[in-house]
Design a protein around this motif. Sequence first.
Motif, PDB file in Angstrom:
ATOM      1  N   TYR A  36       0.849  -1.193   0.000  1.00 43.97           N
ATOM      2  CA  TYR A  36       0.000   0.000   0.000  1.00 43.97           C
ATOM      3  C   TYR A  36       0.885   1.245   0.000  1.00 43.97           C
ATOM      4  O   TYR A  36       1.864   1.310   0.737  1.00 43.97           O
ATOM      5  CB  TYR A  36      -0.904   0.022   1.247  1.00 43.97           C
ATOM      6  N   HIS A  37       0.511   2.257  -0.820  1.00 45.69           N
ATOM      7  CA  HIS A  37       1.240   3.526  -0.831  1.00 45.69           C
ATOM      8  C   HIS A  37       0.359   4.714  -0.462  1.00 45.69           C
ATOM      9  O   HIS A  37       0.639   5.402   0.511  1.00 45.69           O
ATOM     10  CB  HIS A  37       1.883   3.784  -2.199  1.00 45.69           C
ATOM     11  N   LEU A  38      -0.678   4.983  -1.234  1.00 47.96           N
ATOM     12  CA  LEU A  38      -1.488   6.189  -1.061  1.00 47.96           C
ATOM     13  C   LEU A  38      -2.946   5.938  -1.403  1.00 47.96           C
ATOM     14  O   LEU A  38      -3.265   5.018  -2.147  1.00 47.96           O
ATOM     15  CB  LEU A  38      -1.010   7.314  -2.004  1.00 47.96           C
ATOM     16  N   GLY A  39      -3.810   6.802  -0.879  1.00 52.27           N
ATOM     17  CA  GLY A  39      -5.200   6.823  -1.301  1.00 52.27           C
ATOM     18  C   GLY A  39      -6.061   5.753  -0.666  1.00 52.27           C
ATOM     19  O   GLY A  39      -5.815   5.291   0.450  1.00 52.27           O
ATOM     20  N   CYS A  40      -7.064   5.361  -1.402  1.00 50.31           N
ATOM     21  CA  CYS A  40      -8.098   4.439  -0.932  1.00 50.31           C
ATOM     22  C   CYS A  40      -7.549   3.020  -0.772  1.00 50.31           C
ATOM     23  O   CYS A  40      -6.842   2.524  -1.648  1.00 50.31           O
ATOM     24  CB  CYS A  40      -9.238   4.459  -1.953  1.00 50.31           C
TER      25      CYS A  40
ATOM     26  N   ARG B  80      -8.285  -9.772   2.182  1.00 46.68           N
ATOM     27  CA  ARG B  80      -7.473  -8.791   2.895  1.00 46.68           C
ATOM     28  C   ARG B  80      -7.858  -7.388   2.457  1.00 46.68           C
ATOM     29  O   ARG B  80      -8.234  -7.187   1.313  1.00 46.68           O
ATOM     30  CB  ARG B  80      -5.990  -8.968   2.587  1.00 46.68           C
ATOM     31  N   ILE B  81      -7.703  -6.455   3.376  1.00 43.00           N
ATOM     32  CA  ILE B  81      -7.791  -5.043   3.033  1.00 43.00           C
ATOM     33  C   ILE B  81      -6.364  -4.506   3.069  1.00 43.00           C
ATOM     34  O   ILE B  81      -5.695  -4.555   4.103  1.00 43.00           O
ATOM     35  CB  ILE B  81      -8.676  -4.253   4.025  1.00 43.00           C
ATOM     36  N   ILE B  82      -5.894  -4.012   1.929  1.00 40.50           N
ATOM     37  CA  ILE B  82      -4.562  -3.436   1.836  1.00 40.50           C
ATOM     38  C   ILE B  82      -4.732  -1.926   1.981  1.00 40.50           C
ATOM     39  O   ILE B  82      -5.314  -1.274   1.111  1.00 40.50           O
ATOM     40  CB  ILE B  82      -3.902  -3.775   0.489  1.00 40.50           C
ATOM     41  N   GLY B  83      -4.288  -1.394   3.125  1.00 38.42           N
ATOM     42  CA  GLY B  83      -4.490   0.016   3.391  1.00 38.42           C
ATOM     43  C   GLY B  83      -3.731   0.465   4.626  1.00 38.42           C
ATOM     44  O   GLY B  83      -3.001  -0.313   5.248  1.00 38.42           O
ATOM     45  N   PRO B  84      -3.929   1.746   5.019  1.00 38.09           N
ATOM     46  CA  PRO B  84      -3.113   2.337   6.075  1.00 38.09           C
ATOM     47  C   PRO B  84      -3.592   2.088   7.499  1.00 38.09           C
ATOM     48  O   PRO B  84      -2.842   2.291   8.442  1.00 38.09           O
ATOM     49  CB  PRO B  84      -3.204   3.837   5.762  1.00 38.09           C
TER      50      PRO B  84
ATOM     51  N   PHE C  90      -0.717   1.427  -5.199  1.00 41.01           N
ATOM     52  CA  PHE C  90      -0.054   0.270  -4.612  1.00 41.01           C
ATOM     53  C   PHE C  90       1.234   0.014  -5.384  1.00 41.01           C
ATOM     54  O   PHE C  90       1.498   0.644  -6.407  1.00 41.01           O
ATOM     55  CB  PHE C  90      -0.974  -0.957  -4.682  1.00 41.01           C
ATOM     56  N   ALA C  91       2.023  -0.910  -4.931  1.00 40.68           N
ATOM     57  CA  ALA C  91       3.158  -1.424  -5.693  1.00 40.68           C
ATOM     58  C   ALA C  91       3.061  -2.935  -5.615  1.00 40.68           C
ATOM     59  O   ALA C  91       2.444  -3.491  -4.692  1.00 40.68           O
ATOM     60  CB  ALA C  91       4.478  -0.936  -5.117  1.00 40.68           C
ATOM     61  N   ALA C  92       3.632  -3.592  -6.586  1.00 35.23           N
ATOM     62  CA  ALA C  92       3.691  -5.046  -6.575  1.00 35.23           C
ATOM     63  C   ALA C  92       5.085  -5.473  -7.009  1.00 35.23           C
ATOM     64  O   ALA C  92       5.632  -4.941  -7.974  1.00 35.23           O
ATOM     65  CB  ALA C  92       2.636  -5.655  -7.499  1.00 35.23           C
ATOM     66  N   SER C  93       5.630  -6.421  -6.267  1.00 37.95           N
ATOM     67  CA  SER C  93       6.924  -7.015  -6.618  1.00 37.95           C
ATOM     68  C   SER C  93       6.712  -8.501  -6.850  1.00 37.95           C
ATOM     69  O   SER C  93       5.905  -9.134  -6.162  1.00 37.95           O
ATOM     70  CB  SER C  93       7.936  -6.808  -5.487  1.00 37.95           C
ATOM     71  N   VAL C  94       7.429  -9.051  -7.818  1.00 33.60           N
ATOM     72  CA  VAL C  94       7.273 -10.451  -8.203  1.00 33.60           C
ATOM     73  C   VAL C  94       8.647 -11.111  -8.196  1.00 33.60           C
ATOM     74  O   VAL C  94       9.624 -10.552  -8.703  1.00 33.60           O
ATOM     75  CB  VAL C  94       6.614 -10.564  -9.611  1.00 33.60           C
ATOM     76  N   PHE C  95       8.693 -12.321  -7.588  1.00 32.38           N
ATOM     77  CA  PHE C  95       9.950 -13.061  -7.424  1.00 32.38           C
ATOM     78  C   PHE C  95       9.756 -14.527  -7.793  1.00 32.38           C
ATOM     79  O   PHE C  95       8.931 -15.177  -7.153  1.00 32.38           O
ATOM     80  CB  PHE C  95      10.430 -12.995  -5.972  1.00 32.38           C
ATOM     81  N   PRO C  96      10.502 -15.118  -8.743  1.00 36.17           N
ATOM     82  CA  PRO C  96      11.316 -14.464  -9.746  1.00 36.17           C
ATOM     83  C   PRO C  96      10.474 -13.474 -10.550  1.00 36.17           C
ATOM     84  O   PRO C  96       9.250 -13.498 -10.499  1.00 36.17           O
ATOM     85  CB  PRO C  96      11.821 -15.591 -10.632  1.00 36.17           C
TER      86      PRO C  96
END
Length: 165
Positions: free
Chosen positions: A71-75, A91-95, A128-134
């Motif tokens: 989560y980064h900003l906003g809703c 899940r709720i992804i938020g602040p 939001f941001a998302a990271s993927v591995f690999p």
Amino acid sequence: MKTTKLKSEEVIDLLKLKPLEFEGGYFVETYRSEIPSTKDNRTCGTSIYYMLRGDDISHWHMVTSDEIWYYHLGCPAKQIIITPDQKLIQRIIGPNISNGHVLQSIIPAGSWQAAITINRSPFSWGLFAASVFPGFEYDDFSAATPIEMCVKFPEHSDKIRLLYQ
């Protein structure tokens, strides 16, 4: 400039986000590792910014790598995950961590996922941001319609349909 005053169009312009046609929302890749992974000599990891506006849906999709949303900003967003063993996770992804929100959400490889913003107003948005591995590769991506998901997971069809109401 305060983030609460930003409009989605401003964030899209500032971050150079592009429509994510097959999934929904907007994105830009911000990182692609130059270090190869042991999986088919792919990159170790990738990262994107991802925006959902209030009327957007991150449609049902699956990748074959582990993914983490931040989560980064906003809703905040409601995320629904169906793991490879068919367990349903919401899940709720938020602040608001004191109210059960999470700042990051781990999606195991091979899990189906979808998400919507909590506020469905066309004027709201969440970043939001998302990271993927690999690292993410389009060959590892699968998509499904709500009907396909209800057929595949009839025990979760009520939750699957809720995203589209």
